[in-house]
Design an enzyme around this catalytic site. Sequence first.
Site, PDB file in Angstrom:
ATOM      1  N   ARG A   1       0.875  -1.190   0.000  1.00  0.00           N
ATOM      2  CA  ARG A   1       0.000   0.000   0.000  1.00  0.00           C
ATOM      3  C   ARG A   1       0.896   1.219   0.000  1.00  0.00           C
ATOM      4  O   ARG A   1       1.688   1.422   0.926  1.00  0.00           O
ATOM      5  CB  ARG A   1      -0.917   0.010   1.227  1.00  0.00           C
TER       6      ARG A   1
ATOM      7  N   HIS B   1      -7.476   1.018  -6.347  1.00  0.00           N
ATOM      8  CA  HIS B   1      -7.627   0.114  -5.189  1.00  0.00           C
ATOM      9  C   HIS B   1      -8.222  -1.208  -5.715  1.00  0.00           C
ATOM     10  O   HIS B   1      -9.360  -1.567  -5.396  1.00  0.00           O
ATOM     11  CB  HIS B   1      -8.518   0.767  -4.139  1.00  0.00           C
TER      12      HIS B   1
ATOM     13  N   GLN C   1      -9.797  -4.016  -3.411  1.00  0.00           N
ATOM     14  CA  GLN C   1     -11.127  -3.667  -2.897  1.00  0.00           C
ATOM     15  C   GLN C   1     -12.194  -4.039  -3.911  1.00  0.00           C
ATOM     16  O   GLN C   1     -13.265  -4.547  -3.565  1.00  0.00           O
ATOM     17  CB  GLN C   1     -11.186  -2.166  -2.590  1.00  0.00           C
TER      18      GLN C   1
ATOM     19  N   ASP D   1     -17.610   6.548  -1.566  1.00  0.00           N
ATOM     20  CA  ASP D   1     -16.365   6.450  -0.799  1.00  0.00           C
ATOM     21  C   ASP D   1     -16.196   7.772  -0.065  1.00  0.00           C
ATOM     22  O   ASP D   1     -16.886   8.763  -0.376  1.00  0.00           O
ATOM     23  CB  ASP D   1     -15.180   6.183  -1.761  1.00  0.00           C
TER      24      ASP D   1
ATOM     25  N   CYS E   1     -16.499   1.013   0.699  1.00  0.00           N
ATOM     26  CA  CYS E   1     -15.284   0.240   1.024  1.00  0.00           C
ATOM     27  C   CYS E   1     -14.883   0.389   2.472  1.00  0.00           C
ATOM     28  O   CYS E   1     -14.114  -0.435   2.980  1.00  0.00           O
ATOM     29  CB  CYS E   1     -14.150   0.621   0.078  1.00  0.00           C
TER      30      CYS E   1
ATOM     31  N   ARG F   1     -13.033  -8.916   1.528  1.00  0.00           N
ATOM     32  CA  ARG F   1     -11.626  -8.573   1.288  1.00  0.00           C
ATOM     33  C   ARG F   1     -10.754  -9.803   1.542  1.00  0.00           C
ATOM     34  O   ARG F   1      -9.816 -10.093   0.794  1.00  0.00           O
ATOM     35  CB  ARG F   1     -11.174  -7.431   2.213  1.00  0.00           C
TER      36      ARG F   1
HETATM   37  N1   CP Z   1     -11.196  -0.278   2.472  1.00  0.00           N
HETATM   38  C1   CP Z   1      -9.934  -0.248   2.938  1.00  0.00           C
HETATM   39  O1   CP Z   1      -8.967  -0.321   2.174  1.00  0.00           O
HETATM   40  O2   CP Z   1      -9.844  -0.181   4.285  1.00  0.00           O
HETATM   41  P1   CP Z   1      -8.494   0.100   5.099  1.00  0.00           P
HETATM   42  O3   CP Z   1      -8.008   1.459   4.680  1.00  0.00           O
HETATM   43  O4   CP Z   1      -8.900   0.037   6.545  1.00  0.00           O
HETATM   44  O5   CP Z   1      -7.508  -0.958   4.727  1.00  0.00           O
END
Ligand code: CP
Length: 325
Positions: A105, A132, A135, A228, A268, A296
Amino acid sequence: MSTPTVRHFLVDTDLTQAEQAEVLDLAAAMKSDRYGYRPYAGPQTVAVFFDKTSTRTRVSFAAGITELGGSPLVINAGESQLGHKESISDSARVLSRMVSTIVWRTYAQAGLEEMAAQSDVPVVNALSDDYHPCQLLADLLTIREHKGALAGLSMAYLGDAANNMANSYLLAGVTAGMDVRIAGPEGYLPDEAVVTAARARAAETGGSVTITTDAAQALSGADVVATDTWVSMGQEDEKAQRVELFGAYRVDEAAMAHAADDAIVLHCLPAYREYEIAAEVIDGPQSVVWDEAENRLHAQKALMAWLMAASGQAEVAGIGDGARR
Ligand code: CP
């Protein structure tokens, strides 16, 4: 026999429509046989780097790698040399000799591309400023569970339409053959390059793309409604301005009245009730956000197993024909 090319997952379109379906099928199989797949048996190690904060991604990757028989090595910002004391390329060469998969990430998509270019093991985008894609695998799995299929369904995304989630809804949705509608204010719509890539993929899959500033147009009869946060990581200083800007794109009961009666709602998470989504919607009967969060885990397990199998680095029941080893 030639050595298979290492497969990475940096952007939603890295999987074809057929490959995406194969990953989702595997995710469903893994969900119903949670501890039955062990491509990382050994245990093999998976390096999971976080340059940004996370709850779902961190826990789902750590749990998922463990359930696949492996050992997750979670490395937080500031705990490694990656990208500041050592080039990404050199780190990739070293990591490839020690771990079976690299999950990252980070901020710049270019960093992930540099990592993948030098890595001999699969690299997975666990969120970048641009996409992403993990997701979206979870989201598509959730839609499939509730609607039975993906192709031909309409999906409306409302809000900050220039962010990574909007880009991934667009690319993953059309890859699945969906009618994807993206709505946001002028100046906060997807980049033209992303729209072009989405239209090209849609032409192959039977999907379609609508980009609009009109929330009601995007929502009209939609089977799936998604949103989002209006303030993504790193945009905290712009919060007041963004709340003003995106107010017309809130997913509330008035917005849901435009969608299909049996529409489902995705987010998400983390969610900010009364900003991008009303409490009565996210906590209401059309919301499937908790299934989406759980998925996830299953989707990423399937993705990692699929990438390992497709790269010739593991055998996974139902994926390939054994010749991939
Ligand atoms: N949706 C998501 O990526 O959550 P986090 O940022 O908690 O990993």
